[in-house]
Design a protein around this motif. Structure first.
Motif, PDB file in Angstrom:
ATOM      1  N   TRP A 161       0.867  -1.178   0.000  1.00  0.00           N
ATOM      2  CA  TRP A 161       0.000   0.000   0.000  1.00  0.00           C
ATOM      3  C   TRP A 161       0.906   1.232   0.000  1.00  0.00           C
ATOM      4  O   TRP A 161       1.912   1.270   0.718  1.00  0.00           O
ATOM      5  CB  TRP A 161      -0.902   0.023   1.241  1.00  0.00           C
ATOM      6  N   TYR A 178      -2.979  10.481   2.978  1.00  0.00           N
ATOM      7  CA  TYR A 178      -4.116  10.943   3.767  1.00  0.00           C
ATOM      8  C   TYR A 178      -3.990  12.462   3.885  1.00  0.00           C
ATOM      9  O   TYR A 178      -2.914  12.980   4.212  1.00  0.00           O
ATOM     10  CB  TYR A 178      -4.124  10.289   5.149  1.00  0.00           C
ATOM     11  N   ALA A 204      -9.018   1.258   1.696  1.00  0.00           N
ATOM     12  CA  ALA A 204      -8.499   1.604   3.026  1.00  0.00           C
ATOM     13  C   ALA A 204      -9.506   2.447   3.796  1.00  0.00           C
ATOM     14  O   ALA A 204     -10.456   2.992   3.217  1.00  0.00           O
ATOM     15  CB  ALA A 204      -7.184   2.368   2.872  1.00  0.00           C
ATOM     16  N   ILE A 223      -9.441   9.040   9.351  1.00  0.00           N
ATOM     17  CA  ILE A 223      -8.660   8.724  10.556  1.00  0.00           C
ATOM     18  C   ILE A 223      -8.765   9.927  11.492  1.00  0.00           C
ATOM     19  O   ILE A 223      -8.275  11.012  11.172  1.00  0.00           O
ATOM     20  CB  ILE A 223      -7.183   8.435  10.209  1.00  0.00           C
ATOM     21  N   GLN A 237      -5.016   9.265  15.810  1.00  0.00           N
ATOM     22  CA  GLN A 237      -5.189   7.808  15.842  1.00  0.00           C
ATOM     23  C   GLN A 237      -4.308   7.111  14.797  1.00  0.00           C
ATOM     24  O   GLN A 237      -4.043   7.638  13.721  1.00  0.00           O
ATOM     25  CB  GLN A 237      -6.661   7.446  15.625  1.00  0.00           C
ATOM     26  N   GLY A 238      -3.906   5.899  15.144  1.00  0.00           N
ATOM     27  CA  GLY A 238      -3.136   5.078  14.222  1.00  0.00           C
ATOM     28  C   GLY A 238      -1.734   5.610  13.990  1.00  0.00           C
ATOM     29  O   GLY A 238      -1.294   6.595  14.610  1.00  0.00           O
ATOM     30  N   VAL A 239      -1.017   4.951  13.099  1.00  0.00           N
ATOM     31  CA  VAL A 239       0.347   5.362  12.760  1.00  0.00           C
ATOM     32  C   VAL A 239       0.315   6.723  12.057  1.00  0.00           C
ATOM     33  O   VAL A 239       1.136   7.605  12.335  1.00  0.00           O
ATOM     34  CB  VAL A 239       1.012   4.294  11.860  1.00  0.00           C
ATOM     35  N   CYS A 240      -0.675   6.894  11.170  1.00  0.00           N
ATOM     36  CA  CYS A 240      -0.784   8.166  10.442  1.00  0.00           C
ATOM     37  C   CYS A 240      -1.093   9.308  11.395  1.00  0.00           C
ATOM     38  O   CYS A 240      -0.518  10.402  11.292  1.00  0.00           O
ATOM     39  CB  CYS A 240      -1.863   8.060   9.369  1.00  0.00           C
ATOM     40  N   HIS A 290      -2.688   0.834  16.084  1.00  0.00           N
ATOM     41  CA  HIS A 290      -2.539   0.664  14.632  1.00  0.00           C
ATOM     42  C   HIS A 290      -3.892   0.383  13.996  1.00  0.00           C
ATOM     43  O   HIS A 290      -4.691  -0.409  14.517  1.00  0.00           O
ATOM     44  CB  HIS A 290      -1.580  -0.500  14.349  1.00  0.00           C
ATOM     45  N   ILE A 291      -4.165   1.039  12.866  1.00  0.00           N
ATOM     46  CA  ILE A 291      -5.420   0.835  12.139  1.00  0.00           C
ATOM     47  C   ILE A 291      -5.133  -0.098  10.972  1.00  0.00           C
ATOM     48  O   ILE A 291      -4.388   0.262  10.044  1.00  0.00           O
ATOM     49  CB  ILE A 291      -5.989   2.179  11.631  1.00  0.00           C
ATOM     50  N   CYS A 317      -5.695  -1.962   7.606  1.00  0.00           N
ATOM     51  CA  CYS A 317      -6.459  -1.842   6.355  1.00  0.00           C
ATOM     52  C   CYS A 317      -6.293  -3.101   5.521  1.00  0.00           C
ATOM     53  O   CYS A 317      -7.246  -3.611   4.961  1.00  0.00           O
ATOM     54  CB  CYS A 317      -6.001  -0.626   5.564  1.00  0.00           C
ATOM     55  N   GLU A 334       5.275  -0.497   8.572  1.00  0.00           N
ATOM     56  CA  GLU A 334       4.652   0.700   8.003  1.00  0.00           C
ATOM     57  C   GLU A 334       5.546   1.906   8.226  1.00  0.00           C
ATOM     58  O   GLU A 334       6.277   1.973   9.223  1.00  0.00           O
ATOM     59  CB  GLU A 334       3.297   0.922   8.683  1.00  0.00           C
ATOM     60  N   ASP A 390       1.798   7.589   3.441  1.00  0.00           N
ATOM     61  CA  ASP A 390       1.750   6.340   4.216  1.00  0.00           C
ATOM     62  C   ASP A 390       2.095   5.162   3.302  1.00  0.00           C
ATOM     63  O   ASP A 390       1.569   5.069   2.185  1.00  0.00           O
ATOM     64  CB  ASP A 390       0.330   6.167   4.785  1.00  0.00           C
ATOM     65  N   ASP A 431       2.792   0.801   3.434  1.00  0.00           N
ATOM     66  CA  ASP A 431       2.737  -0.454   4.191  1.00  0.00           C
ATOM     67  C   ASP A 431       3.535  -1.530   3.470  1.00  0.00           C
ATOM     68  O   ASP A 431       3.627  -1.536   2.235  1.00  0.00           O
ATOM     69  CB  ASP A 431       1.291  -0.965   4.295  1.00  0.00           C
TER      70      ASP A 431
HETATM   71  N1  SME Z   1      -2.276   1.697   9.206  1.00  0.00           N
HETATM   72  C1  SME Z   1      -2.636   3.097   9.123  1.00  0.00           C
HETATM   73  C2  SME Z   1      -3.989   3.283   8.456  1.00  0.00           C
HETATM   74  C3  SME Z   1      -3.918   3.446   6.998  1.00  0.00           C
HETATM   75  S1  SME Z   1      -3.595   2.030   6.164  1.00  0.00           S
HETATM   76  O1  SME Z   1      -2.295   1.470   6.546  1.00  0.00           O
HETATM   77  C4  SME Z   1      -3.617   2.309   4.522  1.00  0.00           C
HETATM   78  C5  SME Z   1      -2.622   3.719  10.510  1.00  0.00           C
HETATM   79  O2  SME Z   1      -2.505   2.987  11.503  1.00  0.00           O
HETATM   80  O3  SME Z   1      -2.714   4.929  10.606  1.00  0.00           O
END
Ligand code: SME
Length: 164
Positions: free
Chosen positions: A53, A57, A74, A78, A82-85, A106-107, A109, A116, A133, A135
């Motif tokens: 990926w 974003y 995806a 977000i 939240q999440g890695v992003c 971690h989110i 997808c 990541e 982003d 992956d």
């Molecule tokens: N894993 C990301 C979300 C986006 S997907 O990887 C495309 C996150 O934790 O922010």
């Protein structure tokens, strides 16, 4: 325009030099910001090995909203932080995650993703306008050299993100 295949070197400094040249070529005449971001995602998806990926974003209010990408569908929104992003946005700093299963919040997808990298795209005033982003299905795919190279990528595409 025909996409020019390049045999990318394994050595990362040379790799990112070529990648930046190719991104420049495929965004320079972009008629719209979305065209530039879409071609950038396509070049990243074609050039980087062992990824599943690659995309953007975009900051919209208090959330990150899905932009152009290559890969499986995806999450579209977000929330802040939240999440890695979200961590890359909040900390204004690239996040290199060797094992996404060990990153709290971690989110997911694509369930194949194991590592990541998320890199902020900055406006001239220092505000984060987007997150680049990427992956990988391999653990530990990304390192500090990737972060340095992708920060240059983020700087190259920043003018287009400001206009979206
Ligand atoms: N894993 C990301 C979300 C986006 S997907 O990887 C495309 C996150 O934790 O922010």
């Amino acid at each position: 325009m025909t996409y020019q295949e390049i045999a990318y070197p394994a050595e990362k400094t040379a790799f990112y030099t070529l990648l930046l040249e190719q991104l420049q070529a495929y965004t320079a005449a972009a008629p719209t910001p979305v065209a530039a971001l879409a071609n950038s995602a396509a070049v990243l998806g074609a050039a980087l090995s062992d990824i599943n990926w690659a995309g953007f974003y975009l900051v919209r209010g208090e959330s990150l909203v899905l932009g152009p990408f290559q890969g499986k569908p995806a999450v579209m929104v977000i929330p802040d932080g939240q999440g890695v992003c979200g961590a890359a946005w909040r900390e204004k700093k690239a996040q290199v995650v060797d094992d996404v299963h060990r990153f709290a919040g971690h989110i997911a997808c694509d369930c194949l993703s194991r590592s990541e990298i998320a890199v902020p795209v900055f406006a001239p005033d220092g505000a984060v306008r987007a997150i680049l982003d990427i992956d990988s299905p391999l653990p530990g795919r990304f390192d500090a050299d990737d972060a340095a190279g992708l920060q240059k990528v983020a700087a190259l595409i920043a003018p287009f993100v400001r206009e979206t």
